[in-house]
Scaffold this motif. Structure first.
Motif, mmCIF file in Angstrom:
data_model
loop_
_atom_site.group_PDB
_atom_site.id
_atom_site.type_symbol
_atom_site.label_atom_id
_atom_site.label_comp_id
_atom_site.label_asym_id
_atom_site.label_seq_id
_atom_site.Cartn_x
_atom_site.Cartn_y
_atom_site.Cartn_z
ATOM 1 N N CYS A 77 3.749 -8.492 8.320
ATOM 2 C CA CYS A 77 3.365 -7.323 7.519
ATOM 3 C C CYS A 77 4.584 -6.744 6.796
ATOM 4 C CB CYS A 77 2.748 -6.238 8.403
ATOM 5 S SG CYS A 77 1.060 -6.554 8.958
ATOM 6 N N SER A 78 5.708 -6.711 7.473
ATOM 7 C CA SER A 78 6.923 -6.153 6.878
ATOM 8 C C SER A 78 7.396 -6.973 5.692
ATOM 9 C CB SER A 78 8.033 -6.067 7.925
ATOM 10 O OG SER A 78 7.662 -5.201 8.987
ATOM 11 N N THR A 79 7.367 -8.299 5.828
ATOM 12 C CA THR A 79 7.817 -9.141 4.710
ATOM 13 C C THR A 79 6.890 -8.998 3.514
ATOM 14 O OG1 THR A 79 6.600 -11.141 5.448
ATOM 15 C CG2 THR A 79 8.856 -10.840 6.264
ATOM 16 N N LYS A 80 5.594 -8.885 3.755
ATOM 17 C CA LYS A 80 4.652 -8.784 2.644
ATOM 18 C C LYS A 80 4.670 -7.389 2.010
ATOM 19 C CE LYS A 80 3.211 -13.015 2.763
ATOM 20 N NZ LYS A 80 3.572 -13.955 1.681
ATOM 21 N N GLY A 81 4.906 -6.353 2.830
ATOM 22 C CA GLY A 81 5.089 -5.028 2.250
ATOM 23 C C GLY A 81 6.307 -4.993 1.346
ATOM 24 N N ALA A 82 7.372 -5.639 1.792
ATOM 25 C CA ALA A 82 8.582 -5.725 0.975
ATOM 26 C C ALA A 82 8.319 -6.527 -0.295
ATOM 27 C CB ALA A 82 9.710 -6.363 1.785
ATOM 28 N N MET A 83 7.506 -7.571 -0.195
ATOM 29 C CA MET A 83 7.198 -8.376 -1.380
ATOM 30 C C MET A 83 6.450 -7.553 -2.430
ATOM 31 S SD MET A 83 4.857 -11.788 -1.814
ATOM 32 C CE MET A 83 6.090 -13.053 -1.549
ATOM 33 N N ASP A 84 5.526 -6.696 -1.996
ATOM 34 C CA ASP A 84 4.806 -5.864 -2.960
ATOM 35 C C ASP A 84 5.762 -4.975 -3.739
ATOM 36 O OD1 ASP A 84 2.460 -6.987 -2.081
ATOM 37 O OD2 ASP A 84 1.582 -5.128 -1.317
ATOM 38 N N MET A 85 6.709 -4.352 -3.051
ATOM 39 C CA MET A 85 7.677 -3.496 -3.744
ATOM 40 C C MET A 85 8.632 -4.328 -4.600
ATOM 41 S SD MET A 85 8.572 -0.622 -4.678
ATOM 42 C CE MET A 85 7.541 0.420 -3.651
ATOM 43 N N LEU A 86 9.031 -5.487 -4.104
ATOM 44 C CA LEU A 86 9.859 -6.383 -4.915
ATOM 45 C C LEU A 86 9.140 -6.742 -6.209
ATOM 46 C CD1 LEU A 86 12.297 -8.303 -5.324
ATOM 47 C CD2 LEU A 86 10.999 -10.027 -4.035
ATOM 48 N N THR A 87 7.843 -7.006 -6.121
ATOM 49 C CA THR A 87 7.046 -7.347 -7.304
ATOM 50 C C THR A 87 7.131 -6.235 -8.344
ATOM 51 O OG1 THR A 87 5.511 -8.705 -6.006
ATOM 52 C CG2 THR A 87 4.713 -7.857 -8.118
ATOM 53 N N ARG A 88 7.027 -4.984 -7.901
ATOM 54 C CA ARG A 88 7.071 -3.856 -8.834
ATOM 55 C C ARG A 88 8.452 -3.724 -9.491
ATOM 56 N NH1 ARG A 88 4.246 -1.498 -4.195
ATOM 57 N NH2 ARG A 88 2.023 -1.479 -4.667
ATOM 58 N N VAL A 89 9.502 -3.892 -8.689
ATOM 59 C CA VAL A 89 10.847 -3.772 -9.251
ATOM 60 C C VAL A 89 11.135 -4.917 -10.220
ATOM 61 C CG1 VAL A 89 13.308 -3.658 -8.725
ATOM 62 C CG2 VAL A 89 11.677 -2.505 -7.227
ATOM 63 N N MET A 90 10.708 -6.130 -9.847
ATOM 64 C CA MET A 90 10.873 -7.262 -10.762
ATOM 65 C C MET A 90 10.145 -7.001 -12.079
ATOM 66 S SD MET A 90 10.411 -10.435 -8.076
ATOM 67 C CE MET A 90 10.186 -11.683 -9.356
ATOM 68 N N ALA A 91 8.926 -6.472 -11.987
ATOM 69 C CA ALA A 91 8.159 -6.169 -13.206
ATOM 70 C C ALA A 91 8.893 -5.148 -14.064
ATOM 71 C CB ALA A 91 6.770 -5.661 -12.829
ATOM 72 N N LEU A 92 9.468 -4.146 -13.427
ATOM 73 C CA LEU A 92 10.200 -3.108 -14.142
ATOM 74 C C LEU A 92 11.408 -3.674 -14.879
ATOM 75 C CD1 LEU A 92 10.622 -0.015 -14.633
ATOM 76 C CD2 LEU A 92 11.999 -0.011 -12.541
#
Length: 244
Positions: A150-165
């Motif tokens: 769960c922790s790795t996937k939660g981090a992936m969601d936020m990484l996705t947003r920062v990458m998009a930005l």
């Protein structure tokens, strides 16, 4: 619907099994030149037989230096699917350093590394691109024995947003797909207990787990120009699980 993907070049990680393999096959059928990355040579060999022309890359994404070498000469990539993952399930009080290290190395750090390689290439060419990260409903809901996953996937969601930005100004879109349990070999191993499966199914309004093609269809849409105004999103493919 023709998604207009023909003629592009895609890299898919975790391509040997499950969602990754299904994605490679669908992209290949759509006329995409696919680079398929897996740590299991036998899976790649059988995939190349199924999809002639697919370019296999055999490497363990947990090894940063080996990954850098393997992808250093992979050539131009327009589309990236970060699918490779491990699910090492342990009760919270029994979580080991090894489980943490392996999970974060493969599920998160490798996503950063592979995405950097692809994005740098796109920027150098002045080309637009699309990246899809395969996350999970476990990024947004607590599941027993899944603390590290769960922790790795939660981090992936936020990484996705920062990458998009950060990559948006370079015309590179980044989105995540968040499936429920998908009937892959990894899921079958983790959800084979009928009592455990029932507890999850009872929380899914549609009352079933996902099939690989349910997820692949969303991946292809997000890779295509049909989703040209979509970036920084996390898209559930969960039968309504996150709505409850």
């Amino acid at each position: 619907m023709d998604l207009g993907l023909a003629g592009r070049r895609a890299l898919v990680t975790g391509a040997g099994k499950g969602i990754g393999r299904g994605t490679v096959k669908a992209l290949h059928a759509a006329g995409v030149q696919v680079v398929a990355l897996s740590r299991t040579r036998a899976d790649l060999d059988s995939l190349v037989v199924e999809c002639p022309g697919v370019e296999p890359v055999c490497v363990d994404l947990g090894d940063w230096d080996a990954t850098e070498r393997a992808l250093g000469s992979v050539g131009p990539v327009d589309l990236l699917v970060n699918n490779a993952a491990v699910a090492l399930l342990q009760p919270f009080l029994e979580v080991t350093k090894e489980a943490c290290d392996t999970s974060f190395d493969v599920n998160l750090r490798a996503v950063i590394q592979v995405s950097q390689i692809v994005a740098r290439g796109l920027i150098a060419r002045g080309a637009p691109g699309a990246i899809v990260n395969i996350s999970s409903q476990a990024s947004q809901r607590a599941i027993t024995n899944h603390s590290v996953y769960c922790s790795t996937k939660g981090a992936m969601d936020m990484l996705t947003r920062v990458m998009a930005l950060e990559l948006g100004p370079h015309k590179i879109r980044v989105n995540a797909v968040n499936p429920t349990v998908v009937m892959t070999p990894m899921a079958q191993a983790n959800w084979s207990d009928p009592q455990k499966a029932k507890a999850m199914l009872d929380r899914i309004p549609l009352g079933r787990f996902a099939e690989v093609e349910n997820v692949v269809d969303v991946i292809l849409f997000l890779l295509s120009d049909r989703s040209s105004m979509t970036t920084g999103s996390t898209v559930p493919v969960d039968g309504g699980f996150l709505a409850t």
